[in-house]
Design a protein around this motif. Structure first.
Motif, PDB file in Angstrom:
ATOM      1  N   THR A 120      41.065   4.366   8.330  1.00 14.32           N
ATOM      2  CA  THR A 120      41.099   4.209   9.789  1.00 14.32           C
ATOM      3  C   THR A 120      40.945   2.775  10.261  1.00 14.32           C
ATOM      4  N   THR A 121      40.962   1.807   9.359  1.00 17.03           N
ATOM      5  CA  THR A 121      40.688   0.419   9.745  1.00 17.03           C
ATOM      6  C   THR A 121      41.624  -0.071  10.844  1.00 17.03           C
ATOM      7  N   LYS A 122      42.924   0.167  10.691  1.00 17.29           N
ATOM      8  CA  LYS A 122      43.900  -0.346  11.666  1.00 17.29           C
ATOM      9  C   LYS A 122      43.865   0.437  12.959  1.00 17.29           C
ATOM     10  N   VAL A 123      43.777   1.760  12.858  1.00 19.77           N
ATOM     11  CA  VAL A 123      43.805   2.548  14.088  1.00 19.77           C
ATOM     12  C   VAL A 123      42.567   2.281  14.936  1.00 19.77           C
ATOM     13  N   ARG A 124      41.451   1.935  14.305  1.00 17.38           N
ATOM     14  CA  ARG A 124      40.247   1.607  15.076  1.00 17.38           C
ATOM     15  C   ARG A 124      40.501   0.419  16.005  1.00 17.38           C
ATOM     16  N   LEU A 125      41.301  -0.536  15.541  1.00 14.99           N
ATOM     17  CA  LEU A 125      41.595  -1.687  16.401  1.00 14.99           C
ATOM     18  C   LEU A 125      42.346  -1.252  17.651  1.00 14.99           C
ATOM     19  N   LEU A 126      43.288  -0.328  17.506  1.00 12.27           N
ATOM     20  CA  LEU A 126      43.994   0.175  18.682  1.00 12.27           C
ATOM     21  C   LEU A 126      43.073   0.993  19.569  1.00 12.27           C
ATOM     22  N   LEU A 127      42.246   1.834  18.962  1.00 12.84           N
ATOM     23  CA  LEU A 127      41.348   2.671  19.749  1.00 12.84           C
ATOM     24  C   LEU A 127      40.328   1.830  20.518  1.00 12.84           C
ATOM     25  N   GLU A 128      39.956   0.700  19.963  1.00  6.59           N
ATOM     26  CA  GLU A 128      38.991  -0.167  20.645  1.00  6.59           C
ATOM     27  C   GLU A 128      39.615  -0.921  21.811  1.00  6.59           C
ATOM     28  N   HIS A 129      40.914  -1.202  21.725  1.00  5.68           N
ATOM     29  CA  HIS A 129      41.584  -1.970  22.780  1.00  5.68           C
ATOM     30  C   HIS A 129      42.202  -1.083  23.859  1.00  5.68           C
ATOM     31  N   CYS A 130      42.590   0.150  23.511  1.00  9.36           N
ATOM     32  CA  CYS A 130      43.398   0.991  24.403  1.00  9.36           C
ATOM     33  C   CYS A 130      42.620   2.237  24.819  1.00  9.36           C
ATOM     34  N   GLU A 131      42.972   2.766  25.976  1.00 11.13           N
ATOM     35  CA  GLU A 131      42.330   3.972  26.509  1.00 11.13           C
ATOM     36  C   GLU A 131      43.178   5.196  26.166  1.00 11.13           C
ATOM     37  N   PHE A 132      43.077   5.647  24.923  1.00 12.72           N
ATOM     38  CA  PHE A 132      43.842   6.804  24.500  1.00 12.72           C
ATOM     39  C   PHE A 132      43.153   8.103  24.902  1.00 12.72           C
TER      40      PHE A 132
END
Length: 322
Positions: free
Chosen positions: A94-106
């Motif tokens: 999950t290393t990469k997806v965490r970066l998106l989840l931290e920046h974006c409001e999914f």
């Protein structure tokens, strides 16, 4: 289910996934030249070995892509609608997806992967850190059509396909995957995708022939899996890992080379190997920005934004469904 899998399903008490695995293995080893699909690398052991590969000093793609996602996170977030469902094709660690989840409001996260046990473990870990995010794992072959969970039906969809996995497909297969992803995600969808770029051949060679031998163990693990799940009798000491760069086709090729004359049996089928004969296990195509843009356009996507690192080793693209 292919012809081999259908026949095997009648002869052996396998579940559907194992029958498909058996059918593909028997069909591919009967070909000339022999091959195995790279999607079967990723049982639990293979997935763990690949995570070890991603932190090797020679293996640049993971750290370079992570750097792009960190540096460009705000720009990526600016073009993704709030409340969207993030659908990750071939979800691993999950290393990469965490970066998106931290920046974006999914609004939700849908990891899709063929390795169900590994997928569940990663999803459970993610829930602890994002307790308010709906997480809906889907155990499926992401290269084939699959249904999204009902819970995300009304949300905008954003696909996520990091790690240069697109390069493992033949160009026509890559186009087919992109078309399939567009159909799964639906009209108005977006996609964030990682694509490895052409570069110095020595850098590529070292990345797929690491000094510590982890990539070799990863490659050989598919034979371990065949022995365990299909009752094969591969002698691992009889095969060696080899990766080469095919300049004309812009790709790294991974092979398992037979060290001797030998015969392997799998589910009543015999496969003879000559000394030096190859099982072609994986390709990793490297793209120019122009060739990837053309591929995306031919598959129903428009490249909205592209980002690279300073050395143009790797690229991340934001696509919009046309």
């Amino acid at each position: 289910m292919n012809v081999h899998a259908a026949a095997l399903a009648k002869a052996y008490p396998f579940d559907e996934a194992t029958s498909a695995f058996a059918g593909d293995v028997i069909g591919d080893l009967a070909r000339h030249p022999k091959r195995l699909s790279p999607k079967y690398f990723y049982d639990a052991a293979g997935s763990e070995l690949f995570e070890q590969i991603t932190v090797l000093p020679e293996y640049y793609p993971t750290r370079t892509e992570l750097g792009i996602l960190r540096d460009r996170g705000d720009e990526i977030a600016a073009i993704i609608p709030d409340g969207a469902a993030l659908v990750e094709f071939g979800a691993g660690a999950t290393t990469k997806v965490r970066l998106l989840l931290e920046h974006c409001e999914f609004g939700a996260y849908v990891p899709v992967d063929i390795s169900g046990d590994f997928l569940k473990a990663q999803a459970d870990g993610l829930r602890k850190d994002f307790p308010d995010l709906g997480i809906y794992p889907v155990a499926a072959d992401f290269t084939a059509p699959f249904a999204l969970p009902e819970a995300v039906a009304g949300m905008p969809k954003v696909g996520f396909f990091p790690g240069s996995t697109l390069g493992n497909f033949e160009p026509q297969e890559a186009a087919a995957f992109l078309r399939s992803a567009r159909q799964i995600l639906g009209d108005g969808a977006q996609m964030i995708i990682g694509v490895d770029l052409e570069k110095d051949e020595r850098v590529l060679y070292d990345a797929y022939n690491d000094a510590s031998g982890v990539t070799a163990r990863f490659n050989l693990n598919v034979l371990v899996r065949i022995n365990r799940e299909l009752g094969g009798n591969f002698d691992l000491s009889g095969f060696t890992h080899r990766s080469i760069y095919n300049r004309d086709r812009h790709r790294i090729e991974m092979h398992l080379i037979s060290r001797k004359a030998q015969t392997v049996r799998i589910l009543g089928n015999s496969f003879a190997f000559r000394p030096g004969e190859s099982i072609h296990t994986e390709n990793s195509y490297k793209y120019s920005l122009e060739r990837f843009t053309a591929l995306a356009r031919s598959s129903g996507w428009m490249v909205r934004e592209s980002w690279t690192d300073a050395n143009r080793m790797f690229s991340v693209h934001a696509l919009t469904a046309e």
